[in-house]
Design a protein around this motif. Structure first.
Motif, PDB file in Angstrom:
ATOM      1  N   UNK A 846       0.826  -1.205   0.000  1.00 55.61           N
ATOM      2  CA  UNK A 846       0.000   0.000   0.000  1.00 55.61           C
ATOM      3  C   UNK A 846       0.866   1.263   0.000  1.00 55.61           C
ATOM      4  N   UNK A 847       1.832   1.323   0.904  1.00 58.65           N
ATOM      5  CA  UNK A 847       2.663   2.525   0.997  1.00 58.65           C
ATOM      6  C   UNK A 847       3.561   2.681  -0.229  1.00 58.65           C
ATOM      7  N   UNK A 848       4.011   1.553  -0.797  1.00 59.47           N
ATOM      8  CA  UNK A 848       4.825   1.638  -2.011  1.00 59.47           C
ATOM      9  C   UNK A 848       3.993   2.170  -3.177  1.00 59.47           C
ATOM     10  N   UNK A 849       2.765   1.657  -3.311  1.00 62.75           N
ATOM     11  CA  UNK A 849       1.880   2.134  -4.387  1.00 62.75           C
ATOM     12  C   UNK A 849       1.542   3.601  -4.182  1.00 62.75           C
ATOM     13  N   UNK A 850       1.255   4.002  -2.923  1.00 58.96           N
ATOM     14  CA  UNK A 850       0.953   5.406  -2.639  1.00 58.96           C
ATOM     15  C   UNK A 850       2.142   6.308  -2.956  1.00 58.96           C
ATOM     16  N   UNK A 851       3.369   5.815  -2.691  1.00 57.68           N
ATOM     17  CA  UNK A 851       4.561   6.601  -3.016  1.00 57.68           C
ATOM     18  C   UNK A 851       4.808   6.634  -4.517  1.00 57.68           C
ATOM     19  N   UNK A 852       4.508   5.534  -5.187  1.00 56.69           N
ATOM     20  CA  UNK A 852       4.792   5.428  -6.614  1.00 56.69           C
ATOM     21  C   UNK A 852       3.855   6.297  -7.443  1.00 56.69           C
ATOM     22  N   UNK A 853       2.608   6.440  -7.005  1.00 54.48           N
ATOM     23  CA  UNK A 853       1.604   7.188  -7.781  1.00 54.48           C
ATOM     24  C   UNK A 853       1.493   8.590  -7.202  1.00 54.48           C
ATOM     25  N   UNK A 854       1.920   9.621  -7.919  1.00 52.99           N
ATOM     26  CA  UNK A 854       1.799  10.996  -7.397  1.00 52.99           C
ATOM     27  C   UNK A 854       0.344  11.433  -7.331  1.00 52.99           C
ATOM     28  N   UNK A 855       0.043  12.266  -6.340  1.00 52.99           N
ATOM     29  CA  UNK A 855      -1.338  12.729  -6.161  1.00 52.99           C
ATOM     30  C   UNK A 855      -1.795  13.634  -7.298  1.00 52.99           C
ATOM     31  N   UNK A 856      -0.878  14.417  -7.851  1.00 52.81           N
ATOM     32  CA  UNK A 856      -1.218  15.335  -8.935  1.00 52.81           C
ATOM     33  C   UNK A 856      -0.438  14.910 -10.178  1.00 52.81           C
ATOM     34  N   UNK A 857      -1.103  14.617 -11.308  1.00 55.63           N
ATOM     35  CA  UNK A 857      -0.394  14.239 -12.526  1.00 55.63           C
ATOM     36  C   UNK A 857       0.570  15.338 -12.970  1.00 55.63           C
ATOM     37  N   UNK A 858       1.687  14.928 -13.550  1.00 47.20           N
ATOM     38  CA  UNK A 858       2.694  15.900 -13.994  1.00 47.20           C
ATOM     39  C   UNK A 858       2.133  16.844 -15.049  1.00 47.20           C
ATOM     40  N   UNK A 859       1.231  16.340 -15.889  1.00 49.08           N
ATOM     41  CA  UNK A 859       0.634  17.189 -16.921  1.00 49.08           C
ATOM     42  C   UNK A 859      -0.205  18.298 -16.289  1.00 49.08           C
ATOM     43  N   UNK A 860      -0.935  17.950 -15.227  1.00 45.47           N
ATOM     44  CA  UNK A 860      -1.759  18.958 -14.549  1.00 45.47           C
ATOM     45  C   UNK A 860      -0.865  19.995 -13.871  1.00 45.47           C
ATOM     46  N   UNK A 861       0.228  19.557 -13.255  1.00 45.46           N
ATOM     47  CA  UNK A 861       1.159  20.504 -12.639  1.00 45.46           C
ATOM     48  C   UNK A 861       1.687  21.497 -13.673  1.00 45.46           C
ATOM     49  N   UNK A 862       2.058  20.981 -14.856  1.00 42.44           N
ATOM     50  CA  UNK A 862       2.572  21.860 -15.906  1.00 42.44           C
ATOM     51  C   UNK A 862       1.518  22.855 -16.361  1.00 42.44           C
ATOM     52  N   UNK A 863       0.273  22.411 -16.490  1.00 41.45           N
ATOM     53  CA  UNK A 863      -0.796  23.314 -16.934  1.00 41.45           C
ATOM     54  C   UNK A 863      -1.070  24.401 -15.894  1.00 41.45           C
ATOM     55  N   UNK A 864      -1.048  24.015 -14.608  1.00 41.70           N
ATOM     56  CA  UNK A 864      -1.272  25.001 -13.554  1.00 41.70           C
ATOM     57  C   UNK A 864      -0.185  26.067 -13.573  1.00 41.70           C
ATOM     58  N   UNK A 865       1.069  25.642 -13.721  1.00 38.48           N
ATOM     59  CA  UNK A 865       2.172  26.605 -13.772  1.00 38.48           C
ATOM     60  C   UNK A 865       2.058  27.510 -14.983  1.00 38.48           C
ATOM     61  N   UNK A 866       1.680  26.920 -16.129  1.00 43.39           N
ATOM     62  CA  UNK A 866       1.550  27.745 -17.339  1.00 43.39           C
ATOM     63  C   UNK A 866       0.422  28.759 -17.188  1.00 43.39           C
ATOM     64  N   UNK A 867      -0.699  28.350 -16.610  1.00 41.35           N
ATOM     65  CA  UNK A 867      -1.809  29.288 -16.450  1.00 41.35           C
ATOM     66  C   UNK A 867      -1.443  30.420 -15.498  1.00 41.35           C
ATOM     67  N   UNK A 868      -0.769  30.107 -14.408  1.00 45.73           N
ATOM     68  CA  UNK A 868      -0.352  31.164 -13.481  1.00 45.73           C
ATOM     69  C   UNK A 868       0.643  32.122 -14.157  1.00 45.73           C
ATOM     70  N   UNK A 869       1.533  31.553 -14.977  1.00 48.04           N
ATOM     71  CA  UNK A 869       2.494  32.398 -15.700  1.00 48.04           C
ATOM     72  C   UNK A 869       1.769  33.332 -16.666  1.00 48.04           C
TER      73      UNK A 869
END
Length: 913
Positions: A846-869
Motif C-alpha cells: 500500500x505505501x509503495x503504491x501510494x509513493x509510486x503514484x503521485x497525487x497530482x499528474x505531472x501534466x496537470x502541474x505543468x498546466x497550472x504553472x503555465x496558467x499562473x504564468x
C-alpha cells in the motif's frame, strides 16, 4: 428581437408601460408591458390578453422578456400574516437597496390561487460587485492547451462516449478572479450572458442569506437572512429556476436547454453504460454536485475490477467443491453420522449428530477457501489504488474547474449567517484588522462537552441494542432447537435438513438487527444535526465536516457492530462442557453462543448479506419508487393545467443543504461493507457494483426531474469523506487479517495439513476427528444435562458415553484433561503470525503504491504553472498599457473633479456583506 440594455432600456420601458397603462386601464395589472415587448406591440385578432399571457408562462424572464429570473421566493397569505407582511416589506426593501430588481406574481395567477411568487433579478452592477467580492474566476483568454493526446483503439470506447457538445458545453479558457476595476481585461462579449445562471443564483443567494429584514431605526442582528424567514414561515420556499422542462427544449433561443440535455444524455437508465457529462453537470448544478458525481462514477468504475476478482474467487470455491474432504467427512454417515456432538445449550438442547450440518459446511466452503486469502490481500491493495487514483482524478478536476486556489480564497467568505447571528461577542482579526464575531472559549468548551456526552450516550444505546439482539440469539436458539429436534411428528422436519437451529437463529437475528438499524437511523439524523447546530460552527465547510464525523460515527457503530460481534466475539469465549461461560453469570442460563461446526464465517456472510442488501434495497425504494409514484401523480395534475416555470419548480422537492451529505453517507457505508468484511463474502463488490450502476442513474434522475434546482456551490474535493475513506481503508486490512485468522477455519486446516496429518502424504483426511475434542457425558453438570423429552430416539446412553465439541483439549482420563493441547497453541501462534505477515505485506505494498503514484499528474502541474504564468504576464501587460493610456490622456485632457457614483452604489450593496 434586439436586446435593450443600460439606462436607455429603463427609460424606454417606463415610456412603454405608461403608454400601455393609459390604453388598457388598471385591470391589466402591468402585464401589458410584457405582451408589448415580447409580441412586438401587436396583438393577433381574436386573441385575448389572458391567452397571450398563458402562452408566455413557461419562461425564465421577467414580463419584459429581457431581465432573467435569478431566484424565486414564494409566500402565502394567512390569518397571522401582519408580522410576516411587515418582515417581507422590510426584506424586499433592503433587497432593492442592495440593487436587486423584483417582480411579483399575484396569487390570482397561480394554480392554487393562494401562492404569491416574488421574482428576483440581479443586474450587471450587482453581479460585478459581488463577483469581485467572492473572487469568482472568469475567462480572460481562450486556452491554447490541447485536451489530451489521441487514445489508442479509441473506436472501442466510442459506444460509451457522449457528443462533444454535451461533454464540453463551453470552450476552455484561462481564468482569473474577477476584478470590477479591470472589466476590459476579461472576455465580456455580452454582460447579460457573461455570468452563467449557476453563478448568478449563487450570487443572489449570497445576498439573500445576509440581507436584514429589520427596520432602519432598529438594528437587530438576529433578523437577517432568508433562512430565518423560511423557518418562521414568512416565505414558504426559495429556489433558482430550471432553464426548461426536462422532456423538451426551451422554445426561447436566448435561453439554454441544459436540463433537457442532462435528462436525455445522463438521467435516463438506458444511458447506464455511457460516460457522465461532468462538465455540463458542473455548469448547471455547480462544482459541489459535480465533484460528487465524479467521485461516484469513479468509485463505480473501480468496483468493476474488485467485482471481477470476487467472482473469480467465488468460482474457485464452486469448482473446488468436490475436492472438499472436510465437508465430505462431515456428510459421510460412517464419520459425521456416527459423531455425537455435545448440546449447544442447557436443558432444551440435546445431543446431535455432526452430519446434520452437512449443508452449512458445503456453503461455508464456497466462501472459506484458499482463494479467500488471496482476495483479502487483493482488496487491501485495491483500496489503495482506488484512493490514489481518485486523488489524481480530483486534481485534474480541480484544474479544469478552476478550483486550484479555491480553499485559500473562499474559506473566509463562507461564514454561516447563523454564526454571525448567535455569536454576539466581537474581537479583532489580526490578519484583516477588522472586528469579527467569535465564540468565547468557556462557551465553546461547554458546548463541546455536552456534544461529547450526547454522542457517547447514543453510542452506548447502540451497544445496548446489539446486546439485546445477542440475548435474543441465546434465548431463541434453545426454542428453535426444541422445535427442530429430530421428531417425525413435527411438520418442520420436512425442511429440517435445510434449516438448522443455528441458521434460523442467525437469519431472524439479522433481520431484527436490520430493523433496529433502520429505526435508530431515524433518530441519529436528527440528533447529529441538533448537536452540530448547538456547536455553532463558523463556516459551512466546518459545519459539514463536524456533521459528517458525527453521523459517520453513529452509522459505523450502528451498521457494523453486529458484524464485528459475529466476526470477532461469537464462539471465542464459550468454554467447554462442564465449564461453560455465561453472558450475565452462571445463573442467567444464557450460555455464550458457539460457532457452527462449519465455522462462524458462514454466519458472518449471512449477517453481511442481509444488512448490506437490505440497506441497498430500502435505499433504492426510498429514492426511486416513492418519487416515481409522486411524479406519476404530479404528471396527471400537470396535464390538466399549464403551469408557469416557477409553479412547476415550486411543486418539486426541495434540495436541502444536506442533500449531498446523505448521498455520500450511503456510499461510504457501502464502502465499509465491501472492505471491512469482504473476506467473508467475495461477491459483495459485485452487489455494490450493480447497486451503484443503478444509483448513478437514480441520483441523476432525481436531480433532473424531482428536485428544484439547487443553489450552485463550490467544492474542490469530497471534504471530510476523504479522511474517512483513508481510515476505513487502513482498518480494512486489520479486520480482514483477523477474519482470516480467527473467524475462518483456514489456519487450523493449514496447521493440520502441514504439521499434524498422520502419514507421509499431506491431505485433509481425518481433519474433522482431529478438530473435535472428547467429553465424558457422565461429567456434564445437572443444570446443563438435556431434559428427558429433548433427548432424541437414536441416543442410547448405554452405548454412547462421550460427546464431541469443537476445541483442542485433552480427553477425559488424561492427567491434564480438558486443558488446551499443544496443537491449540501452535494454531494460535500460526494465527498471530499470519496476521503480522498479511498486515505487513499489504501495508508495504500500500505505501509503495501510494509513493509510486503521485497525487497530482505531472501534466496537470505543468498546466497550472503555465496558467499562473500567463495570468501574471497578461495582467502585467494590461497594467502597462492602461498606465500608458492614462499618461497620454493626462497631457491632453485635464481631469474634471466629479463624484464617483460607483462608490455610492458600492456602499448600498455593502449593506448585505
Amino acid at each position: 428581437m434586439r436586446r435593450i440594455t443600460g439606462k436607455a432600456r429603463d427609460d424606454i420601458l417606463i415610456e412603454m408601460k405608461s403608454a400601455m397603462d393609459s390604453q388598457i386601464g388598471e385591470e391589466c395589472n402591468g402585464h401589458s408591458l410584457n405582451n408589448f415587448v415580447e409580441d412586438g406591440g401587436t396583438q393577433l385578432p381574436g386573441q385575448t390578453e389572458t391567452d397571450r399571457l398563458q402562452q408566455n408562462k413557461d419562461t425564465v424572464f421577467f414580463r419584459d422578456g429581457v431581465r432573467r429570473i435569478d431566484f424565486i421566493l414564494s409566500y402565502l397569505d394567512d390569518k397571522d400574516g401582519e408580522k410576516k407582511q411587515e418582515r417581507r416589506r422590510e426584506f424586499e426593501a433592503n433587497l432593492k437597496k442592495a440593487g436587486l430588481e423584483l417582480e411579483t406574481e399575484d396569487k390570482s395567477d397561480s394554480d392554487d390561487l393562494k401562492t404569491y411568487f416574488l421574482k428576483i433579478h440581479a443586474p450587471w452592477e450587482v453581479l460585478a460587485t459581488y463577483a469581485d467580492v467572492l473572487k469568482i474566476k472568469v475567462p480572460f483568454k481562450e486556452s491554447d492547451i490541447p485536451h489530451g493526446q489521441d487514445v489508442p483503439l479509441e473506436w472501442l470506447s466510442r459506444p460509451f462516449r457522449l457528443p462533444g457538445k454535451v461533454m464540453r458545453p463551453q470552450p476552455d479558457y484561462f481564468t482569473s478572479p474577477f476584478d470590477k476595476d479591470k472589466i476590459d481585461f476579461f472576455l465580456i462579449k455580452n454582460q447579460d450572458t457573461f455570468f452563467p445562471p449557476s453563478t448568478r443564483n449563487r450570487i443572489v443567494y449570497y445576498i439573500l442569506s445576509r440581507c436584514p429584514y429589520h427596520k432602519e431605526d432598529r438594528k437587530e442582528t438576529d433578523k437577517k437572512g432568508i433562512k430565518r424567514l423560511l423557518n418562521n414561515g414568512t416565505y414558504t420556499s426559495a429556489f433558482p429556476l430550471h432553464d426548461c422542462r426536462y422532456w423538451e427544449r426551451n422554445t426561447n433561443e436566448q435561453c439554454e436547454s441544459e436540463r433537457y440535455h442532462l435528462y436525455k444524455n445522463w438521467a435516463r437508465f438506458l444511458c447506464f453504460y455511457k460516460e457522465q457529462p461532468l462538465n455540463l453537470i458542473r455548469k448547471y448544478y455547480g462544482e459541489k454536485i459535480g465533484i460528487y458525481f465524479a467521485w461516484l462514477g469513479f468509485y463505480t468504475e473501480m468496483l468493476f475490477f474488485a467485482a471481477v476478482m470476487g467472482v473469480i474467487c467465488f468460482t474457485y470455491g464452486v469448482l473446488s467443491y468436490d475436492d472438499n474432504l472436510t465437508s465430505k467427512e462431515i456428510c459421510d454417515p460412517s464419520i459425521g453420522g456416527r459423531t455425537v456432538m455435545c448440546p449447544l445449550c442447557d436443558k432444551k438442547c440435546s445431543y446431535w449428530k455432526l452430519n446434520s450440518t452437512c449443508l452449512s459446511s458445503w456453503q461455508s466452503h464456497l466462501f472459506d477457501n484458499e482463494g479467500t486469502v488471496f482476495f483479502a490481500m487483493f482488496m487491501g491493495i485495491w483500496v489503495t489504488l482506488f484512493l490514489e487514483f481518485w486523488k489524481r482524478r480530483q486534481a485534474q478536476l480541480e484544474y479544469e474547474w478552476d478550483l486550484v486556489d479555491f480553499e485559500e480564497e473562499q474559506q473566509q467568505l463562507q461564514i454561516r449567517p447563523e454564526f454571525e447571528t448567535k455569536c454576539t461577542d466581537q474581537r479583532l482579526n489580526r490578519i484583516t484588522q477588522e472586528m469579527e464575531p467569535y465564540l468565547p472559549l468557556p462557551k465553546k468548551c461547554g458546548r463541546f462537552c455536552l456534544s461529547g456526552v450526547t454522542v457517547l450516550f447514543w453510542m452506548l444505546l447502540i451497544v445496548a441494542c446489539i446486546t439485546g439482539v445477542i440475548v435474543y440469539r441465546l434465548a431463541v436458539y434453545a426454542a428453535f432447537a426444541s422445535i427442530m429436534k429430530d421428531s417425525p411428528t413435527k411438520k418442520i422436519h420436512l425442511v429440517g435438513s435445510l434449516i438448522t437451529p443455528q441458521l434460523a437463529t442467525s437469519v431472524t437475528a439479522s433481520f431484527i438487527n436490520f430493523v433496529i438499524i433502520m429505526i435508530l437511523n431515524f433518530f441519529y439524523e436528527r440528533v447529529a444535526i441538533w448537536i452540530t447546530d448547538m456547536e455553532i460552527p463558523k463556516t459551512h465547510l466546518e459545519y459539514e465536516n463536524k456533521l459528517t464525523m458525527k453521523m459517520f460515527l453513529f452509522q459505523f457503530v450502528n451498521y457494523y457492530s453486529s458484524c464485528f460481534y459475529v466476526a470477532f466475539f461469537k464462539g471465542k469465549f464459550v468454554g467447554y462442557p462442564g465449564n461453560y461461560t455465561y453472558m450475565f453469570g452462571k445463573y442467567s442460563r444464557l450460555r455464550n453462543e458457539e460457532c457452527d461446526p462449519g465455522g462462524c464465517l458462514i454466519e458472518l456472510t449471512t449477517q453481511l448479506v442481509i444488512v448490506m442488501t437490505g440497506k441497498q434495497v430500502c435505499g433504492n425504494i426510498q429514492e426511486a419508487l416513492l418519487p416515481l409514484l409522486r411524479n406519476w401523480w404530479c404528471s396527471r395534475k400537470a396535464r390538466k393545467d399549464q403551469y408557469s416555470r416557477w409553479e412547476q419548480d415550486h411543486d418539486l422537492q426541495n434540495f436541502s443543504q444536506l442533500g449531498l451529505f446523505y448521498e455520500y453517507l450511503e456510499m461510504v457505508i457501502q464502502f465499509g461493507f465491501i472492505t471491512l468484511f469482504v473476506a467473508s463474502f467475495p461477491l459483495a463488490p459485485l452487489l455494490a457494483l450493480c447497486n451503484n450502476i443503478l444509483e448513478v442513474r437514480v441520483d441523476s434522475w432525481k436531480f433532473t426531474t424531482q428536485f428544484r434546482r439547487p443553489v450552485a456551490a463550490k467544492a474542490h474535493n469530497i471534504g471530510a469523506w476523504q479522511e474517512i475513506l483513508n481510515v476505513v481503508a487502513i482498518l480494512s486490512v486489520v479486520t480482514n487479517a483477523f477474519i482470516m485468522a480467527f473467524t475462518s477455519d483456514m489456519i487450523p486446516r493449514l496447521v493440520y495439513l502441514y504439521a499434524y496429518h498422520p502419514g507421509s502424504e499431506a491431505t485433509m483426511s481425518g481433519y474433522i476427528n482431529n478438530s473435535l475434542s472428547v467429553y465424558d457425558i457422565s461429567q456434564i453438570p445437572l443444570l446443563s444435562t438435556p431434559e428427558e423429552g429433548a433427548i432424541p430416539a437414536w441416543f442410547n446412553s448405554s452405548f454412547i458415553t462421550t460427546c464431541r465439541y469443537r476445541d483442542y483439549r485433552y480427553p477425559p482420563g488424561h492427567q491434564r484433561q480438558y486443558s488446551h493441547t499443544m496443537q491449540f497453541w501452535h494454531i494460535l501462534a500460526a494465527k498471530l503470525a499470519f496476521i503480522i505477515i498479511m498486515e505487513h505485506v499489504v501495508f508495504v505494498v500500500k505505501f509503495f503504491v501510494a509513493w509510486l503514484i503521485p497525487d497530482v499528474p505531472s501534466e496537470v502541474k505543468a498546466r497550472i504553472k503555465r496558467e499562473r504564468y500567463l495570468i501574471q504576464e497578461y495582467l502585467h501587460n494590461y497594467e502597462v498599457e492602461k498606465l500608458k493610456i492614462q499618461l497620454s490622456q493626462s497631457f491632453i485632457i485635464e481631469p474634471k473633479p466629479e463624484v464617483c457614483t460607483a462608490t455610492d452604489k458600492h456602499d448600498v450593496l455593502s449593506e448585505c456583506l
